[in-house]
Design a protein around this motif. Structure first.
Motif, short mmCIF file in Angstrom:
data_model
loop_
_atom_site.label_atom_id
_atom_site.label_comp_id
_atom_site.label_asym_id
_atom_site.label_seq_id
_atom_site.Cartn_x
_atom_site.Cartn_y
_atom_site.Cartn_z
N ASP A 12 0.83 -1.20 0.00
CA ASP A 12 0.00 0.00 0.00
C ASP A 12 0.86 1.25 0.00
O ASP A 12 0.58 2.23 -0.70
N ARG A 13 1.94 1.23 0.82
CA ARG A 13 2.81 2.39 0.90
C ARG A 13 3.47 2.69 -0.43
O ARG A 13 3.51 3.84 -0.89
N LEU A 14 3.97 1.65 -1.08
CA LEU A 14 4.63 1.84 -2.36
C LEU A 14 3.64 2.34 -3.42
O LEU A 14 3.97 3.20 -4.23
N GLN A 66 3.89 -8.90 -5.25
CA GLN A 66 4.36 -7.79 -4.42
C GLN A 66 5.82 -7.44 -4.74
O GLN A 66 6.19 -6.26 -4.83
N ALA A 67 6.64 -8.48 -4.89
CA ALA A 67 8.06 -8.24 -5.15
C ALA A 67 8.29 -7.61 -6.53
O ALA A 67 9.13 -6.71 -6.68
N LEU A 68 7.56 -8.07 -7.53
CA LEU A 68 7.69 -7.50 -8.86
C LEU A 68 7.23 -6.05 -8.88
O LEU A 68 7.83 -5.20 -9.55
N ASN A 74 10.56 0.83 -7.29
CA ASN A 74 11.78 1.34 -6.64
C ASN A 74 13.02 1.18 -7.51
O ASN A 74 14.13 1.52 -7.08
N ASN A 75 12.84 0.64 -8.71
CA ASN A 75 13.96 0.41 -9.62
C ASN A 75 15.05 -0.42 -8.94
O ASN A 75 16.24 -0.11 -9.02
N GLU A 76 14.61 -1.48 -8.27
CA GLU A 76 15.53 -2.38 -7.57
C GLU A 76 15.72 -3.66 -8.38
O GLU A 76 14.78 -4.15 -9.02
N ALA A 77 16.92 -4.21 -8.36
CA ALA A 77 17.18 -5.46 -9.04
C ALA A 77 16.33 -6.58 -8.43
O ALA A 77 16.12 -6.61 -7.21
#
Length: 216
Positions: A12-14, A66-68, A74-77
């Motif tokens: 939700d926060r993201l 959620q992870a995807l 967040n542009n995280e690997a």
């Protein structure tokens, strides 16, 4: 499924941060936007993650979505997000909470990691396949980012060899359950049509009869 009155989950926060960034980027007087195609989903109030007690494989798919979502926003690997989830979001510990707090307490950890990495290692092919089954007036980039993550995860699993992957109809039902958990509007109906079309394209031998109407 009734909404849960709990603190905002990490998802939700993201999502809130993503929507705030989009609003900030809009001009003071934005031009009128075209109406979406009939097949486009109408957003509804998100009721919260589905009730998944005793369903570790479904829990793994919820965590993968959620992870995807987090990886994209967040542009995280993908590898970094998988590691973060495995250390802090999967499994149960006293006081950690459940799905409403952004955790996946009963998730099948190996399946979760496999789904995320399947999307990451061949993201262009996955996106091309998903986009091929969307209405031209409602491309992948315009979808809700959680819905986009869900369709990517489902597509990655449907692309796996039939001998080692679950049946297509099982995957469709799994991801529809997840869609109903995350969305309260027309998104599940929209996802239903797209998932069915993708499955028939990728797993034609498993289907007989005409395809479902797109978006329903």
């Amino acid at each position: 499924m009734p909404a849960q009155k709990t603190e905002l989950s990490e998802l939700d926060r993201l999502r809130a941060e993503h929507e705030a960034e989009q609003r900030a980027q809009q001009s003071p007087a934005p031009a009128p936007q075209p109406r979406p195609a009939p097949a486009a989903p109408k957003p509804g109030k998100k009721p919260g993650p589905p009730k998944l007690r005793g369903r570790p494989r479904t829990g793994a798919r919820v965590a993968a979505v959620q992870a995807l979502f987090q990886s994209e926003q967040n542009n995280e690997a993908a590898e970094a997000v998988v590691s973060q989830f495995q250390r802090h979001r999967l499994g149960t510990q006293p006081g950690d909470g459940g799905y409403e707090e952004g955790r996946a307490p009963e998730a099948d950890a190996p399946l979760f990691a496999a789904i995320v990495m399947l999307v990451a290692k061949d993201s262009e092919a996955v996106d091309k396949l998903v986009a091929a089954h969307l209405d031209a007036a409602w491309p992948l980039a315009k979808l809700d980012p959680v819905l986009r993550a869900l369709l990517r995860a489902a597509c990655a699993e449907l692309r796996e060899p039939v001998a080692t992957a679950p049946p297509a109809k099982v995957l469709i039902n799994e991801y529809l359950d997840i869609a109903h958990g995350f969305f309260g509007g027309d998104e599940p109906r929209f996802a239903n049509g797209v998932l069915d079309a993708m499955a028939r394209s990728l797993r034609a031998a498993e289907f007989t009869g005409p395809p479902r109407r797109r978006g329903g």
